[in-house]
Scaffold this motif. Structure first.
Motif, PDB file in Angstrom:
ATOM      1  N   GLN A  76      48.737  -1.833  26.046  1.00  0.00           N
ATOM      2  CA  GLN A  76      48.829  -2.723  27.211  1.00  0.00           C
ATOM      3  C   GLN A  76      49.758  -2.163  28.281  1.00  0.00           C
ATOM      4  O   GLN A  76      49.431  -2.164  29.473  1.00  0.00           O
ATOM      5  N   ASP A  77      50.926  -1.682  27.870  1.00  0.00           N
ATOM      6  CA  ASP A  77      51.933  -1.227  28.837  1.00  0.00           C
ATOM      7  C   ASP A  77      51.545   0.060  29.550  1.00  0.00           C
ATOM      8  O   ASP A  77      51.914   0.262  30.707  1.00  0.00           O
ATOM      9  N   TYR A  78      50.832   0.925  28.862  1.00  0.00           N
ATOM     10  CA  TYR A  78      50.570   2.259  29.418  1.00  0.00           C
ATOM     11  C   TYR A  78      49.089   2.574  29.603  1.00  0.00           C
ATOM     12  O   TYR A  78      48.751   3.711  29.923  1.00  0.00           O
ATOM     13  N   ASP A  79      48.211   1.596  29.410  1.00  0.00           N
ATOM     14  CA  ASP A  79      46.782   1.814  29.594  1.00  0.00           C
ATOM     15  C   ASP A  79      46.308   3.033  28.784  1.00  0.00           C
ATOM     16  O   ASP A  79      45.675   3.943  29.310  1.00  0.00           O
ATOM     17  N   LEU A  80      46.641   3.035  27.495  1.00  0.00           N
ATOM     18  CA  LEU A  80      46.269   4.155  26.633  1.00  0.00           C
ATOM     19  C   LEU A  80      44.756   4.222  26.465  1.00  0.00           C
ATOM     20  O   LEU A  80      44.065   3.212  26.524  1.00  0.00           O
ATOM     21  N   LYS A  81      44.255   5.427  26.245  1.00  0.00           N
ATOM     22  CA  LYS A  81      42.821   5.658  26.183  1.00  0.00           C
ATOM     23  C   LYS A  81      42.307   5.952  24.782  1.00  0.00           C
ATOM     24  O   LYS A  81      41.093   6.014  24.568  1.00  0.00           O
ATOM     25  N   ALA A  82      43.209   6.157  23.804  1.00  0.00           N
ATOM     26  CA  ALA A  82      42.771   6.498  22.450  1.00  0.00           C
ATOM     27  C   ALA A  82      43.913   6.262  21.471  1.00  0.00           C
ATOM     28  O   ALA A  82      45.057   6.033  21.870  1.00  0.00           O
ATOM     29  N   VAL A  83      43.558   6.346  20.203  1.00  0.00           N
ATOM     30  CA  VAL A  83      44.518   6.249  19.110  1.00  0.00           C
ATOM     31  C   VAL A  83      44.422   7.559  18.335  1.00  0.00           C
ATOM     32  O   VAL A  83      43.333   8.115  18.173  1.00  0.00           O
ATOM     33  N   ASN A 118      33.574  20.530  35.714  1.00  0.00           N
ATOM     34  CA  ASN A 118      34.883  20.037  35.316  1.00  0.00           C
ATOM     35  C   ASN A 118      34.903  19.751  33.827  1.00  0.00           C
ATOM     36  O   ASN A 118      33.895  19.389  33.231  1.00  0.00           O
ATOM     37  N   ILE A 119      36.060  19.894  33.266  1.00  0.00           N
ATOM     38  CA  ILE A 119      36.246  19.785  31.816  1.00  0.00           C
ATOM     39  C   ILE A 119      37.182  18.624  31.528  1.00  0.00           C
ATOM     40  O   ILE A 119      38.131  18.366  32.263  1.00  0.00           O
ATOM     41  N   ILE A 120      36.915  17.931  30.444  1.00  0.00           N
ATOM     42  CA  ILE A 120      37.842  16.927  29.929  1.00  0.00           C
ATOM     43  C   ILE A 120      38.369  17.471  28.611  1.00  0.00           C
ATOM     44  O   ILE A 120      37.592  17.813  27.722  1.00  0.00           O
ATOM     45  N   ASP A 121      39.668  17.594  28.469  1.00  0.00           N
ATOM     46  CA  ASP A 121      40.272  18.116  27.245  1.00  0.00           C
ATOM     47  C   ASP A 121      40.869  16.951  26.470  1.00  0.00           C
ATOM     48  O   ASP A 121      41.787  16.286  26.950  1.00  0.00           O
ATOM     49  N   LEU A 122      40.369  16.715  25.278  1.00  0.00           N
ATOM     50  CA  LEU A 122      40.791  15.552  24.499  1.00  0.00           C
ATOM     51  C   LEU A 122      41.901  15.848  23.508  1.00  0.00           C
ATOM     52  O   LEU A 122      42.233  15.000  22.695  1.00  0.00           O
ATOM     53  N   LYS A 123      42.497  17.024  23.570  1.00  0.00           N
ATOM     54  CA  LYS A 123      43.622  17.314  22.670  1.00  0.00           C
ATOM     55  C   LYS A 123      44.553  18.317  23.331  1.00  0.00           C
ATOM     56  O   LYS A 123      44.385  19.507  23.216  1.00  0.00           O
ATOM     57  N   MET A 124      45.520  17.783  24.069  1.00  0.00           N
ATOM     58  CA  MET A 124      46.511  18.655  24.700  1.00  0.00           C
ATOM     59  C   MET A 124      47.885  18.231  24.201  1.00  0.00           C
ATOM     60  O   MET A 124      48.205  17.046  24.183  1.00  0.00           O
ATOM     61  N   LYS A 143      46.203  11.268  30.487  1.00  0.00           N
ATOM     62  CA  LYS A 143      45.945  10.040  29.724  1.00  0.00           C
ATOM     63  C   LYS A 143      46.631  10.211  28.371  1.00  0.00           C
ATOM     64  O   LYS A 143      46.629  11.298  27.807  1.00  0.00           O
ATOM     65  N   ALA A 144      47.181   9.139  27.847  1.00  0.00           N
ATOM     66  CA  ALA A 144      47.900   9.246  26.575  1.00  0.00           C
ATOM     67  C   ALA A 144      47.151   8.560  25.453  1.00  0.00           C
ATOM     68  O   ALA A 144      46.418   7.601  25.674  1.00  0.00           O
ATOM     69  N   CYS A 197      43.131  15.146  30.985  1.00  0.00           N
ATOM     70  CA  CYS A 197      43.369  15.507  29.597  1.00  0.00           C
ATOM     71  C   CYS A 197      44.015  14.350  28.846  1.00  0.00           C
ATOM     72  O   CYS A 197      44.674  13.494  29.436  1.00  0.00           O
ATOM     73  N   LEU A 198      43.781  14.351  27.552  1.00  0.00           N
ATOM     74  CA  LEU A 198      44.382  13.367  26.663  1.00  0.00           C
ATOM     75  C   LEU A 198      45.546  14.039  25.965  1.00  0.00           C
ATOM     76  O   LEU A 198      45.373  15.084  25.327  1.00  0.00           O
ATOM     77  N   ILE A 199      46.747  13.465  26.124  1.00  0.00           N
ATOM     78  CA  ILE A 199      47.933  14.062  25.523  1.00  0.00           C
ATOM     79  C   ILE A 199      48.456  13.155  24.415  1.00  0.00           C
ATOM     80  O   ILE A 199      48.214  11.958  24.397  1.00  0.00           O
ATOM     81  N   ASP A 200      49.158  13.778  23.497  1.00  0.00           N
ATOM     82  CA  ASP A 200      49.796  13.016  22.439  1.00  0.00           C
ATOM     83  C   ASP A 200      51.094  13.691  22.046  1.00  0.00           C
ATOM     84  O   ASP A 200      51.326  14.856  22.360  1.00  0.00           O
ATOM     85  N   ASP A 201      51.921  12.937  21.372  1.00  0.00           N
ATOM     86  CA  ASP A 201      53.191  13.454  20.872  1.00  0.00           C
ATOM     87  C   ASP A 201      53.624  12.533  19.739  1.00  0.00           C
ATOM     88  O   ASP A 201      53.250  11.348  19.711  1.00  0.00           O
ATOM     89  N   ALA A 202      54.397  13.072  18.813  1.00  0.00           N
ATOM     90  CA  ALA A 202      54.922  12.231  17.730  1.00  0.00           C
ATOM     91  C   ALA A 202      55.768  11.099  18.301  1.00  0.00           C
ATOM     92  O   ALA A 202      55.849  10.017  17.731  1.00  0.00           O
ATOM     93  N   ASP A 203      56.383  11.347  19.458  1.00  0.00           N
ATOM     94  CA  ASP A 203      57.164  10.328  20.163  1.00  0.00           C
ATOM     95  C   ASP A 203      56.240   9.647  21.179  1.00  0.00           C
ATOM     96  O   ASP A 203      56.004  10.165  22.272  1.00  0.00           O
ATOM     97  N   ASN A 204      55.694   8.500  20.793  1.00  0.00           N
ATOM     98  CA  ASN A 204      54.735   7.811  21.662  1.00  0.00           C
ATOM     99  C   ASN A 204      55.303   7.472  23.030  1.00  0.00           C
ATOM    100  O   ASN A 204      54.626   7.601  24.047  1.00  0.00           O
ATOM    101  N   LYS A 205      56.549   7.047  23.072  1.00  0.00           N
ATOM    102  CA  LYS A 205      57.146   6.675  24.356  1.00  0.00           C
ATOM    103  C   LYS A 205      57.177   7.874  25.295  1.00  0.00           C
ATOM    104  O   LYS A 205      56.876   7.751  26.482  1.00  0.00           O
ATOM    105  N   LYS A 206      57.531   9.027  24.750  1.00  0.00           N
ATOM    106  CA  LYS A 206      57.600  10.232  25.570  1.00  0.00           C
ATOM    107  C   LYS A 206      56.220  10.579  26.141  1.00  0.00           C
ATOM    108  O   LYS A 206      56.087  10.901  27.331  1.00  0.00           O
ATOM    109  N   ALA A 207      55.186  10.496  25.312  1.00  0.00           N
ATOM    110  CA  ALA A 207      53.827  10.792  25.792  1.00  0.00           C
ATOM    111  C   ALA A 207      53.402   9.804  26.864  1.00  0.00           C
ATOM    112  O   ALA A 207      52.847  10.191  27.901  1.00  0.00           O
ATOM    113  N   CYS A 208      53.691   8.531  26.632  1.00  0.00           N
ATOM    114  CA  CYS A 208      53.309   7.498  27.601  1.00  0.00           C
ATOM    115  C   CYS A 208      54.043   7.677  28.926  1.00  0.00           C
ATOM    116  O   CYS A 208      53.440   7.573  30.001  1.00  0.00           O
ATOM    117  N   GLU A 209      55.331   7.947  28.861  1.00  0.00           N
ATOM    118  CA  GLU A 209      56.118   8.142  30.082  1.00  0.00           C
ATOM    119  C   GLU A 209      55.608   9.345  30.874  1.00  0.00           C
ATOM    120  O   GLU A 209      55.597   9.337  32.103  1.00  0.00           O
TER     121      GLU A 209
END
Length: 198
Positions: free
Chosen positions: A142-149, A3-9, A120-121, A98-110
């Protein structure tokens, strides 16, 4: 299979977001910062919609704005990926989570709420927000249990070693969260190509 963990999706895009991106490239073809992305990626993106970039430009010139918007939305429908489809893609690629990100943090968290075990966001830093931004980061963690910055010079137009980033790095360290620093080159004519050189 391992299994693979992708840290940039990148976050999967809706049809409206895909249409907006392509329209932006077509309308702003000579704009500083966009022209290189259009030249490098535009033909491939247009082909995925079933047309050439030149054909899309011609349609933009011929159609009324609302007609062109409708065309772009229609063409983009086939490329949109739902959370369920995204999960299937992860399965096919053997990706455990996978770890996802977006310029819109709320969208990624949701988005993570669709499948919190697999999605994971990370929080994308805006260093220009100073202490307010650090507070937003803490609340989102706190609200979304984020895993990284996530630090990206492409958005901030600051080198990752700029002092404006340091309060975020320090708080992430205190919270025991890794900081993902986007350190690839960029093609924007508004930024040095190596602004994120490690």
């Amino acid at each position: 299979m391992t299994n693979i963990i992708d840290l940039k999706m990148d976050l999967p895009q809706s049809a409206a977001e895909i249409a907006e991106l392509m329209t932006f490239m077509i309308v702003n073809r000579d704009t500083a910062g966009v022209a290189n992305y259009r030249r490098i990626f535009g033909p491939q993106y247009a082909a995925s919609l079933g047309m050439s970039i030149e054909e899309l430009e011609q349609r933009y010139e011929e159609l009324k704005p609302e007609e062109f918007d409708a065309l772009m939305l229609s063409l983009s429908e086939k490329l949109a990926v739902s959370p369920e489809q995204f999960t299937v893609q992860l399965d096919d690629a053997g990706i455990e989570w996978c770890l996802i990100d977006d310029a819109d943090n709320k969208k990624a968290c949701e988005f993570t709420r669709h499948n919190p075990e697999r999605f994971k966001a990370s929080f994308t830093i805006n260093p220009h927000e100073g202490a307010d931004g650090v507070g937003k980061m803490e609340k989102a963690i706190q609200d979304y249990d984020l895993k990284a910055v996530h630090a990206t010079s492409f958005l901030s137009k600051l080198e990752p070693v700029d002092l404006e980033y340091y309060p975020y790095y320090a708080r992430a360290l205190e919270l025991n969260l890794p900081v993902f620093i986007y350190c690839t080159m960029n093609y924007s004519t508004e930024l040095p190509a190596d602004i994120t050189r490690p």
